[in-house]
Design a protein around this motif. Structure first.
Motif, PDB file in Angstrom:
ATOM      1  N   GLN B  75      79.849  25.100 -23.589  1.00 18.80           N
ATOM      2  CA  GLN B  75      79.212  26.156 -23.425  1.00 18.80           C
ATOM      3  C   GLN B  75      79.997  27.450 -23.245  1.00 18.80           C
ATOM      4  OE1 GLN B  75      76.494  27.383 -20.213  1.00 18.80           O
ATOM      5  NE2 GLN B  75      74.894  27.857 -21.534  1.00 18.80           N
ATOM      6  N   ASP B  98      68.694  36.872 -38.751  1.00 19.57           N
ATOM      7  CA  ASP B  98      68.261  35.610 -38.276  1.00 19.57           C
ATOM      8  C   ASP B  98      69.703  34.670 -38.167  1.00 19.57           C
ATOM      9  OD1 ASP B  98      65.523  35.547 -38.102  1.00 19.57           O
ATOM     10  OD2 ASP B  98      65.423  34.834 -40.211  1.00 19.57           O
ATOM     11  N   VAL B  99      70.525  35.115 -39.216  1.00 21.20           N
ATOM     12  CA  VAL B  99      71.775  34.503 -39.269  1.00 21.20           C
ATOM     13  C   VAL B  99      72.732  34.915 -37.910  1.00 21.20           C
ATOM     14  CG1 VAL B  99      74.121  34.256 -40.493  1.00 21.20           C
ATOM     15  CG2 VAL B  99      71.532  33.837 -41.640  1.00 21.20           C
ATOM     16  N   GLY B 102      71.915  33.907 -34.448  1.00 20.25           N
ATOM     17  CA  GLY B 102      72.609  32.378 -34.259  1.00 20.25           C
ATOM     18  C   GLY B 102      73.684  32.409 -33.244  1.00 20.25           C
ATOM     19  N   TYR B 105      73.498  31.682 -29.215  1.00 26.99           N
ATOM     20  CA  TYR B 105      73.081  30.345 -28.897  1.00 26.99           C
ATOM     21  C   TYR B 105      73.442  29.831 -27.635  1.00 26.99           C
ATOM     22  CZ  TYR B 105      73.020  25.109 -29.430  1.00 26.99           C
ATOM     23  OH  TYR B 105      72.492  23.707 -29.318  1.00 26.99           O
ATOM     24  N   PRO B 106      74.714  30.162 -27.273  1.00 25.47           N
ATOM     25  CA  PRO B 106      75.336  29.767 -25.914  1.00 25.47           C
ATOM     26  C   PRO B 106      74.680  30.545 -24.721  1.00 25.47           C
ATOM     27  CG  PRO B 106      77.212  30.609 -27.463  1.00 25.47           C
ATOM     28  CD  PRO B 106      75.847  30.883 -28.067  1.00 25.47           C
ATOM     29  N   THR B 108      71.003  31.486 -24.995  1.00 19.87           N
ATOM     30  CA  THR B 108      69.712  30.820 -24.690  1.00 19.87           C
ATOM     31  C   THR B 108      69.333  29.683 -24.163  1.00 19.87           C
ATOM     32  OG1 THR B 108      69.602  30.182 -26.915  1.00 19.87           O
ATOM     33  CG2 THR B 108      69.168  32.604 -26.747  1.00 19.87           C
ATOM     34  N   GLY B 109      68.258  29.603 -23.859  1.00 21.83           N
ATOM     35  CA  GLY B 109      67.454  28.478 -23.118  1.00 21.83           C
ATOM     36  C   GLY B 109      67.486  27.049 -23.959  1.00 21.83           C
ATOM     37  N   ARG B 110      66.599  26.235 -23.423  1.00 20.09           N
ATOM     38  CA  ARG B 110      66.305  24.998 -23.983  1.00 20.09           C
ATOM     39  C   ARG B 110      65.932  25.234 -25.426  1.00 20.09           C
ATOM     40  NH1 ARG B 110      67.664  19.640 -23.296  1.00 20.09           N
ATOM     41  NH2 ARG B 110      67.623  19.464 -25.418  1.00 20.09           N
ATOM     42  N   PHE B 111      65.268  25.975 -25.896  1.00 22.02           N
ATOM     43  CA  PHE B 111      64.721  25.908 -27.165  1.00 22.02           C
ATOM     44  C   PHE B 111      65.298  26.967 -27.892  1.00 22.02           C
ATOM     45  CE2 PHE B 111      61.347  23.321 -24.973  1.00 22.02           C
ATOM     46  CZ  PHE B 111      60.933  22.417 -25.899  1.00 22.02           C
ATOM     47  N   GLY B 112      66.249  27.709 -27.362  1.00 25.24           N
ATOM     48  CA  GLY B 112      66.963  28.716 -28.104  1.00 25.24           C
ATOM     49  C   GLY B 112      66.032  29.979 -28.549  1.00 25.24           C
ATOM     50  N   VAL B 113      65.163  30.427 -27.750  1.00 25.44           N
ATOM     51  CA  VAL B 113      64.149  31.431 -28.120  1.00 25.44           C
ATOM     52  C   VAL B 113      65.120  32.542 -27.381  1.00 25.44           C
ATOM     53  CG1 VAL B 113      62.265  32.484 -27.894  1.00 25.44           C
ATOM     54  CG2 VAL B 113      62.122  30.053 -27.828  1.00 25.44           C
ATOM     55  N   TRP B 119      67.884  40.104 -28.600  1.00 24.70           N
ATOM     56  CA  TRP B 119      67.707  40.966 -29.780  1.00 24.70           C
ATOM     57  C   TRP B 119      68.538  42.175 -29.715  1.00 24.70           C
ATOM     58  CZ3 TRP B 119      66.761  38.599 -33.913  1.00 24.70           C
ATOM     59  CH2 TRP B 119      65.817  37.354 -33.950  1.00 24.70           C
TER      60      TRP B 119
END
Lengths: 350, 369
Positions: B75, B98-99, B102, B105-106, B108-113, B119
């Motif tokens: 991470q 969306d791309v 991506g 990623y490093p 965001t939380g467990r589910f990547g929301v 944003w």
């Protein structure tokens, strides 16, 4: 602000999508219980379900109750659970191989599981030992892992998705041929049932089976959902996944284990079921207009359930009392989806 | 002196424990651009992958801000280092937004929301790479140039301190090449991030780099500022150029010169002869030319394409020696091409040469076709 509104619209349409799928599951569940060679009025179904099988309402006759509770209910539950597992297994395999026409059946994983299950059953039944649900799953997993291992080896040696699928289909043929041999020459009466199973069918499922498959599928599916974030990163490409911090080895291992596990579970109880694994993820993508794992994972599960409940309903009722094998029906609806996918890809690439 | 932000020490990189490159020791400071140049297959991508942690190091170490990257968690590393590589990106029903997202990623939380703030960062990154108008477009339906901008935005979303790029402009046309590298240069100035990238565009590498690492077929060859690398014909040797030539001063190429005794003499200078030289090269005609100062625009192509060039260093006045040599060449050639007819007072000898040519009775043609 436009962005915010779009996000909200997206969420609303996702909710609508899930509601529709869930509604389809419930409606098909009721149909599966209500339709069959013995007529069972809705009232009886509700009575039977509401108060539990053992204490079914006075209106429902014993036969109806038995049919509902002992035969149709577990069968419908199996279609629901295993269908979901199939949809999910297909999604995982398509993600893993970056291959839109991958699935447990075409990659030979189902057939590998089928072979080991047949071998174990013939061997143990021959010695007079009954095989429990867990034993079946263990046998199927062994075969699924073996076949998956073979596919993995092939995937390193061959280039191009078409060749990978061809290798998978060949593995499937080899396993099926050996299974047929084993089943044909096994004379035992119990093993005759194997014949139906080896072609794929949701019949003959018991509540004990349902409990075991529910446990395995629930745990596996939960694990898949927890992997939604790395799966999303993996989908875009491996080097990008690594660069944002995904442990590629562990993720790949998890994908292989979970997809084989799910495929094994299906095969252990219902035999090989074709095309559901390939077709469902594409249909679900069409519904939700996204490939985001957080939507796709539950979507594929529900989609698989709907697909299998629908196909099993047809398999049972179309030429009743003769039953079709489940794969006959799933192929009719699944294969065209695969063809459409191949055609669309070609067009997109121009 | 404080150690550089990014360092490699005796790095050996390769596949399956077989080093392609050994002893790579480089330093890159914050806000600096290091470019890797060298022939295909020399190991530029291998080195980038090893630095990024996508290939295990065979030996040696990579240091970031005084710490080994191998001691950092995935991470942490992904929050400090981002890549734009050439690997295929697979997307389906994903917008460019969306791309790019991506890259969060490093963070965001467990589910990547993504949170609202995430944003905002994605939006900001897309604006910085001039990809904001692509936000809703399907990533599969944009051009290569646009795709690189989105992938750059994705890397920026990681808010990296160092960015690795593998041949980021190779498939782009000249407009997008310039646009991409200019954007990159601007971002480096703004964010003070370090950049390590491989480039096949030598002219651009020479201009954008603070440091250049040359990787030849035998491994690491030279490391230094571009003015030390792009000189004395080194580039030609690095790439093993055998036919044709690369002019390091201007970053231009010439194809292989015609061989043999000169058949045509070209009277040129001041840039009037270049097109004629190239036309003769295309026709396979060996030629001689002169009299040129070595700082003349015509001199580099003449040097590369003519079998003989009568020349003298700038600052000296043309003398009898050059005139004599040129006259001899005119005598030897069957044809003369005259590219210019006016001459400055400092090149009296060219005027005399012109007059000599007129009197010689040789077939004369103009420079323009």
């Amino acid at each position: 602000m436009r962005k915010q509104r779009q996000e909200n619209n997206k969420i609303t349409s996702d909710i609508i999508g899930f509601t529709l799928l869930a509604a389809a599951v419930i409606i098909l569940l009721v149909c599966n219980l209500g339709i069959g060679s013995v007529r069972t009025p809705i009232r009886d179904i509700l009575g039977s379900m509401g108060r539990g099988g053992a204490y079914a309402g006075a209106q429902a006759s014993d036969t109806v109750r038995t049919i509902l509770w002992r035969i149709r209910m577990p069968r419908a539950m199996a279609a629901l659970i295993l269908g979901g597992a199939l949809g999910l297994a297909g999604y995982l395999l398509q993600t893993f191989f970056h291959n839109p026409i991958a699935g447990p059946f075409v990659l030979g994983i189902s057939s590998g599981a089928k072979l080991t299950v047949a071998l174990v059953m013939v061997f143990l039944l021959g010695s007079g030992i009954r095989v429990s649900s867990w034993g079946m799953i263990a046998a199927a997993s062994a075969g699924a892992f073996l076949a998956m291992g073979f596919v993995l080896v092939m995937s390193r040696r061959v280039s191009g998705m078409a060749m990978l699928i061809v290798s998978g289909v060949m593995i499937g043929y080899i396993c099926s041929a050996v299974t047929d041999l084993v089943v044909t020459f096994a004379q035992d009466a119990d093993i005759v049932n194997l014949h139906d199973w080896s072609k794929g069918s949701f019949s003959g499922i018991t509540w004990e089976n349902v409990a075991v498959m529910a446990a395995v599928v629930a745990v596996s599916s939960a694990a898949v959902l927890l992997l939604a974030k790395p799966i999303g990163a993996y989908q875009t490409g491996e080097s990008y996944a690594v660069s944002v911090g995904v442990d590629l080895r562990r993720l790949r291992m998890a994908l292989v284990l979970l997809s084989s596990m799910l495929a094994a579970c299906i095969t252990a109880f219902a035999g090989p079921v074709s095309f559901v694994g390939i077709a469902v993820p594409h249909l679900v993508k069409k519904i939700f207009r996204t490939s985001k794992p957080l939507v796709m994972i539950p979507g594929c599960f529900l989609g698989g359930s709907v697909f299998c409940l629908f196909c099993d309903l047809l398999a049972r009722t179309l030429f009743a009392p003769t039953e079709l094998s489940i794969s006959t029906v799933t192929a009719v609806f699944g294969a065209p989806v695969v063809l459409a996918v191949i055609r669309n890809r070609k067009r997109e690439r121009g | 002196m404080e150690p550089c932000f990014f360092q490699t020490r005796q790095l050996a990189a390769g596949y399956h424990n077989e080093p392609v490159l050994r002893d790579i020791t480089v330093d890159v400071d914050r806000g600096e651009i290091l470019t890797l140049i060298g022939p295909n297959g020399a190991g530029k991508s291998t080195l980038l992958k090893s630095i990024a942690g996508q290939l295990p190091l065979i030996s040696g170490s990579v240091w970031l801000d005084g710490r080994k990257t191998s001691d950092m968690s995935r991470q942490e590393l992904s929050r400090r280092m981002a890549v734009v590589f050439t690997d295929k990106t697979y997307t389906e029903l994903m917008t460019c937004g969306d791309v790019a997202a991506g890259g969060r990623y490093p963070y965001t939380g467990r589910f990547g929301v993504l949170s609202k703030q995430d944003w905002e960062i994605v939006r900001g990154a897309m604006e910085k790479t001039r990809a904001a108008d692509l936000w809703d477009r399907d990533f599969n339906r944009i051009s290569d140039g646009q795709r690189q901008r989105v992938l750059l935005a994705r890397a920026l979303c990681q808010q990296p301190e160092i960015l690795l790029l593998d041949e980021p402009v190779s498939y782009l046309d000249i407009r997008y090449k310039l646009e991409f590298l200019s954007t990159l240069q601007r971002l480096v100035k703004e964010t003070r991030m370090s950049v390590i990238m491989s480039l096949h565009e030598l002219d651009m590498a020479q201009r954008i780099s603070d440091k250049v690492l040359c990787i030849g077929n035998g491994g690491m060859e030279r490391f230094g500022p571009p003015e030390e690398i792009f000189r004395d014909g080194y580039i030609g040797r690095l790439f093993g150029v055998e036919s044709g030539s690369y002019d390091e001063g201007n970053g231009t190429t010439e194809l292989e010169a015609a061989q043999g005794a000169p058949q045509v003499f070209v009277l040129a200078g001041g840039g009037s002869g270049r097109d004629t030289y190239r036309r003769l090269q295309r026709n396979g005609t060996a030629f001689a030319t002169g009299i040129l100062y070595t700082h003349d625009l015509d001199y580099p192509p003449a040097k590369a394409l003519a079998c003989e060039v009568v020349s003298l260093p700038g600052g000296e006045s043309m003398g009898e020696a050059q005139l004599k040599a040129a006259k001899k060449l005119v005598d030897a050639c069957g044809e003369v091409i005259v590219c210019r007819e006016t001459f400055g007072p400092w090149e009296q000898m060219n005027r005399e040469l012109w007059e000599y040519i007129l009197k010689s009775g040789k077939r004369i043609s103009g420079g323009k076709k």
